[in-house]
Scaffold this active site. Structure first.
Site, PDB file in Angstrom:
ATOM      1  N   GLY A   1       9.458  -2.821   8.047  1.00 39.05           N
ATOM      2  CA  GLY A   1       9.311  -1.440   7.560  1.00 39.05           C
ATOM      3  C   GLY A   1       7.925  -0.942   7.965  1.00 39.05           C
ATOM      4  N   ALA A   2       7.430  -1.509   9.083  1.00 36.25           N
ATOM      5  CA  ALA A   2       6.013  -1.383   9.466  1.00 36.25           C
ATOM      6  C   ALA A   2       5.569   0.039   9.764  1.00 36.25           C
ATOM      7  CB  ALA A   2       5.749  -2.269  10.678  1.00 36.25           C
TER       8      ALA A   2
ATOM      9  N   ARG B   1       5.617   4.537   5.115  1.00 38.24           N
ATOM     10  CA  ARG B   1       4.412   4.830   4.325  1.00 38.24           C
ATOM     11  C   ARG B   1       3.742   3.537   3.859  1.00 38.24           C
ATOM     12  NH1 ARG B   1       7.979   9.417   2.633  1.00 38.24           N
ATOM     13  NH2 ARG B   1       9.318   7.745   1.917  1.00 38.24           N
TER      14      ARG B   1
ATOM     15  N   ALA C   1       8.496  -7.985  -6.602  1.00 39.19           N
ATOM     16  CA  ALA C   1       7.887  -7.124  -7.627  1.00 39.19           C
ATOM     17  C   ALA C   1       8.214  -5.684  -7.291  1.00 39.19           C
ATOM     18  CB  ALA C   1       6.371  -7.311  -7.656  1.00 39.19           C
ATOM     19  N   ALA C   2       8.610  -4.941  -8.297  1.00 40.69           N
ATOM     20  CA  ALA C   2       8.860  -3.513  -8.084  1.00 40.69           C
ATOM     21  C   ALA C   2       7.544  -2.767  -7.979  1.00 40.69           C
ATOM     22  CB  ALA C   2       9.703  -2.951  -9.218  1.00 40.69           C
TER      23      ALA C   2
ATOM     24  N   HIS D   1       7.083  10.502  -9.192  1.00 40.23           N
ATOM     25  CA  HIS D   1       6.904  10.050  -7.810  1.00 40.23           C
ATOM     26  C   HIS D   1       7.111  11.210  -6.839  1.00 40.23           C
ATOM     27  CE1 HIS D   1       7.242   5.927  -9.415  1.00 40.23           C
ATOM     28  NE2 HIS D   1       6.565   5.589  -8.336  1.00 40.23           N
ATOM     29  N   HIS D   2       6.708  10.980  -5.600  1.00 38.94           N
ATOM     30  CA  HIS D   2       6.863  11.959  -4.523  1.00 38.94           C
ATOM     31  C   HIS D   2       8.336  12.318  -4.284  1.00 38.94           C
ATOM     32  CE1 HIS D   2       8.166   8.667  -1.845  1.00 38.94           C
ATOM     33  NE2 HIS D   2       7.272   7.946  -2.516  1.00 38.94           N
TER      34      HIS D   2
ATOM     35  N   LYS E   1      11.175   9.869  -2.622  1.00 43.65           N
ATOM     36  CA  LYS E   1      11.639   8.610  -3.233  1.00 43.65           C
ATOM     37  C   LYS E   1      13.152   8.666  -3.442  1.00 43.65           C
ATOM     38  CE  LYS E   1      10.676   5.251  -6.861  1.00 43.65           C
ATOM     39  NZ  LYS E   1      10.766   4.127  -5.917  1.00 43.65           N
TER      40      LYS E   1
ATOM     41  N   GLY F   1      11.480   1.369 -10.015  1.00 40.03           N
ATOM     42  CA  GLY F   1      11.526  -0.052 -10.376  1.00 40.03           C
ATOM     43  C   GLY F   1      10.433  -0.369 -11.390  1.00 40.03           C
ATOM     44  N   THR F   2       9.289   0.301 -11.276  1.00 46.53           N
ATOM     45  CA  THR F   2       8.180   0.048 -12.210  1.00 46.53           C
ATOM     46  C   THR F   2       8.546   0.509 -13.619  1.00 46.53           C
ATOM     47  OG1 THR F   2       6.676   0.401 -10.389  1.00 46.53           O
ATOM     48  CG2 THR F   2       5.720   0.470 -12.597  1.00 46.53           C
TER      49      THR F   2
HETATM   50  P1  NAD Z   1       9.490   4.761   4.078  1.00 45.73           P
HETATM   51  O1  NAD Z   1      10.808   5.446   4.199  1.00 45.73           O
HETATM   52  O2  NAD Z   1       8.239   5.532   4.362  1.00 45.73           O
HETATM   53  O3  NAD Z   1       9.452   3.459   5.010  1.00 45.73           O
HETATM   54  C1  NAD Z   1      10.535   2.579   5.174  1.00 45.73           C
HETATM   55  C2  NAD Z   1      10.447   2.008   6.577  1.00 45.73           C
HETATM   56  O4  NAD Z   1      11.479   1.039   6.712  1.00 45.73           O
HETATM   57  C3  NAD Z   1      10.681   3.097   7.660  1.00 45.73           C
HETATM   58  O5  NAD Z   1       9.705   2.999   8.677  1.00 45.73           O
HETATM   59  C4  NAD Z   1      12.074   2.749   8.161  1.00 45.73           C
HETATM   60  O6  NAD Z   1      12.264   3.109   9.532  1.00 45.73           O
HETATM   61  C5  NAD Z   1      12.093   1.237   7.957  1.00 45.73           C
HETATM   62  N1  NAD Z   1      13.456   0.718   7.970  1.00 45.73           N
HETATM   63  C6  NAD Z   1      14.573   1.267   7.413  1.00 45.73           C
HETATM   64  N2  NAD Z   1      15.649   0.514   7.733  1.00 45.73           N
HETATM   65  C7  NAD Z   1      15.192  -0.521   8.483  1.00 45.73           C
HETATM   66  C8  NAD Z   1      15.824  -1.619   9.130  1.00 45.73           C
HETATM   67  N3  NAD Z   1      17.150  -1.779   9.083  1.00 45.73           N
HETATM   68  N4  NAD Z   1      15.057  -2.501   9.818  1.00 45.73           N
HETATM   69  C9  NAD Z   1      13.712  -2.339   9.899  1.00 45.73           C
HETATM   70  N5  NAD Z   1      13.057  -1.290   9.328  1.00 45.73           N
HETATM   71  C10 NAD Z   1      13.796  -0.400   8.628  1.00 45.73           C
HETATM   72  O7  NAD Z   1       9.467   4.164   2.601  1.00 45.73           O
HETATM   73  P2  NAD Z   1       8.189   3.608   1.788  1.00 45.73           P
HETATM   74  O8  NAD Z   1       7.662   4.679   0.905  1.00 45.73           O
HETATM   75  O9  NAD Z   1       7.281   2.881   2.703  1.00 45.73           O
HETATM   76  O10 NAD Z   1       8.943   2.580   0.792  1.00 45.73           O
HETATM   77  C11 NAD Z   1       9.688   1.486   1.282  1.00 45.73           C
HETATM   78  C12 NAD Z   1      10.274   0.719   0.114  1.00 45.73           C
HETATM   79  O11 NAD Z   1       9.215   0.147  -0.652  1.00 45.73           O
HETATM   80  C13 NAD Z   1      11.079   1.588  -0.867  1.00 45.73           C
HETATM   81  O12 NAD Z   1      12.163   0.819  -1.358  1.00 45.73           O
HETATM   82  C14 NAD Z   1      10.089   1.872  -1.983  1.00 45.73           C
HETATM   83  O13 NAD Z   1      10.687   2.177  -3.219  1.00 45.73           O
HETATM   84  C15 NAD Z   1       9.367   0.553  -2.021  1.00 45.73           C
HETATM   85  N6  NAD Z   1       8.034   0.561  -2.636  1.00 45.73           N
HETATM   86  C16 NAD Z   1       7.717  -0.516  -3.381  1.00 45.73           C
HETATM   87  C17 NAD Z   1       6.445  -0.622  -3.928  1.00 45.73           C
HETATM   88  C18 NAD Z   1       6.085  -1.876  -4.681  1.00 45.73           C
HETATM   89  O14 NAD Z   1       4.925  -2.030  -5.102  1.00 45.73           O
HETATM   90  N7  NAD Z   1       7.027  -2.810  -4.827  1.00 45.73           N
HETATM   91  C19 NAD Z   1       5.485   0.396  -3.726  1.00 45.73           C
HETATM   92  C20 NAD Z   1       5.863   1.504  -2.934  1.00 45.73           C
HETATM   93  C21 NAD Z   1       7.139   1.567  -2.388  1.00 45.73           C
END
Ligand code: NAD
Length: 262
Positions: A9-10, A13, A116-117, A150-151, A154, A160-161
């Site tokens: 998911g590099a 965000r 962790a959420a 949240h933004h 989402k 999850g938190t």
């Molecule tokens: P985002 O949409 O900005 O980024 C997700 C990334 O994953 C995108 O670049 C997308 O192209 C990529 N992706 C999607 N499907 C994919 C696949 N099949 N293979 C590889 N990459 C893929 O979202 P974000 O805001 O970065 O959030 C990502 C996740 O993390 C969400 O589930 C969010 O709720 C969660 N999150 C968790 C925490 C925590 O502390 N646990 C904090 C923030 C966000």
């Protein structure tokens, strides 16, 4: 193969914040993974030289730790392949539901999995405080209501938190959350019942993440509030979890373990 972090998911965000956090912590990033159509994209972060790959399957090595903040479908498939890749996992993706719980447990039979959420150290301390407050205040004299913001991008609600906070609250009261949770009231709901735990989500703009836990009593109100100003707080915690997980035996771990609360 060299040791280091693989970030899935590099280009998202969180993915970008994770790259910055890894650099700041001096942890080498050896792989970036995002959707196949984005393969070959250079990192947007100065100091990260690897390009985006289409799959973690090209990066498997025993000394590597995977941090995944992508999408529920992608994370489920990564978890269900743990027996194959054998790499420790730090999972941040939320909104996976029961299938996610099952897959986390299955993966943890083969590799260390931190899930962790919310990876913020502050939120994990908050969970301790909320459980303690709920236990001391009790359910009959104080009404508990959780609100999260949240933004607008989402995809899941409540966060999850918020669910973790609700579970901490229920644990402090020694009750089953499923029996007392009341999600986003609407219509003629009747009077609030004693012991109910209200959970509400609001969405908008660029809010990184706010959580309020309110205990409403007769004549006083206690509010515990966490305000995340930047995704770096989650990313720093996730990188810390990855370093911690790198030498652990298979098992399912939380930030409580990483921070030494358990
Ligand atoms: P985002 O949409 O900005 O980024 C997700 C990334 O994953 C995108 O670049 C997308 O192209 C990529 N992706 C999607 N499907 C994919 C696949 N099949 N293979 C590889 N990459 C893929 O979202 P974000 O805001 O970065 O959030 C990502 C996740 O993390 C969400 O589930 C969010 O709720 C969660 N999150 C968790 C925490 C925590 O502390 N646990 C904090 C923030 C966000």
């Amino acid at each position: 193969m060299d040791r280091g972090l693989i970030l899935i998911g590099a280009l998202g965000r969180m993915g970008r914040a994770l790259q910055e956090a890894a650099l700041a912590a001096g942890q080498p990033v050896v792989g970036l993974v995002d959707r196949p159509e984005l393969a070959g994209t250079p990192s947007p972060v100065d100091g990260i030289s690897v390009r985006v790959c289409a799959s973690w399957k090209d990066l498997v090595a025993p000394s590597r730790v995977v941090i995944d903040f992508s999408s529920p479908e992608n994370t489920l498939s990564l978890l269900l392949s743990a027996k194959e890749h054998r790499m420790p996992l730090v999972i941040g993706t939320t909104g996976m539901g029961q299938a996610g719980e099952d897959a986390l447990r299955e993966a943890s039979r083969h590799v260390p999995v931190v899930a962790a959420a919310n990876y913020s150290v502050g939120v994990n301390l908050l969970l301790e405080l909320v459980q303690k407050a709920a236990s001391v205040l009790g359910a009959s004299a104080y009404d508990a209501e959780i609100v999260e913001a949240h933004h607008k991008h989402k995809k899941d609600a409540p966060s999850g938190t918020a669910l973790m906070l609700a579970n901490a609250l229920a644990k402090g009261r020694d009750v089953d959350l499923a029996q007392v949770a009341s999600y986003g009231r609407e219509g003629i709901t009747g009077e609030r019942t004693t012991g109910e735990i209200g959970i509400h989500a609001v969405r908008g703009g660029s809010v990184v993440g706010d959580h309020w836990v309110n205990f409403f009593g007769e004549g006083e109100r206690i509010e515990i509030h966490h305000h995340a100003e930047s995704r770096r707080t989650f990313a720093d915690g996730a990188v810390r979890a990855a370093v911690w997980a790198s030498d652990k035996v298979p098992g399912l771990y939380t930030m409580r373990h990483v921070l030494g609360f358990d």
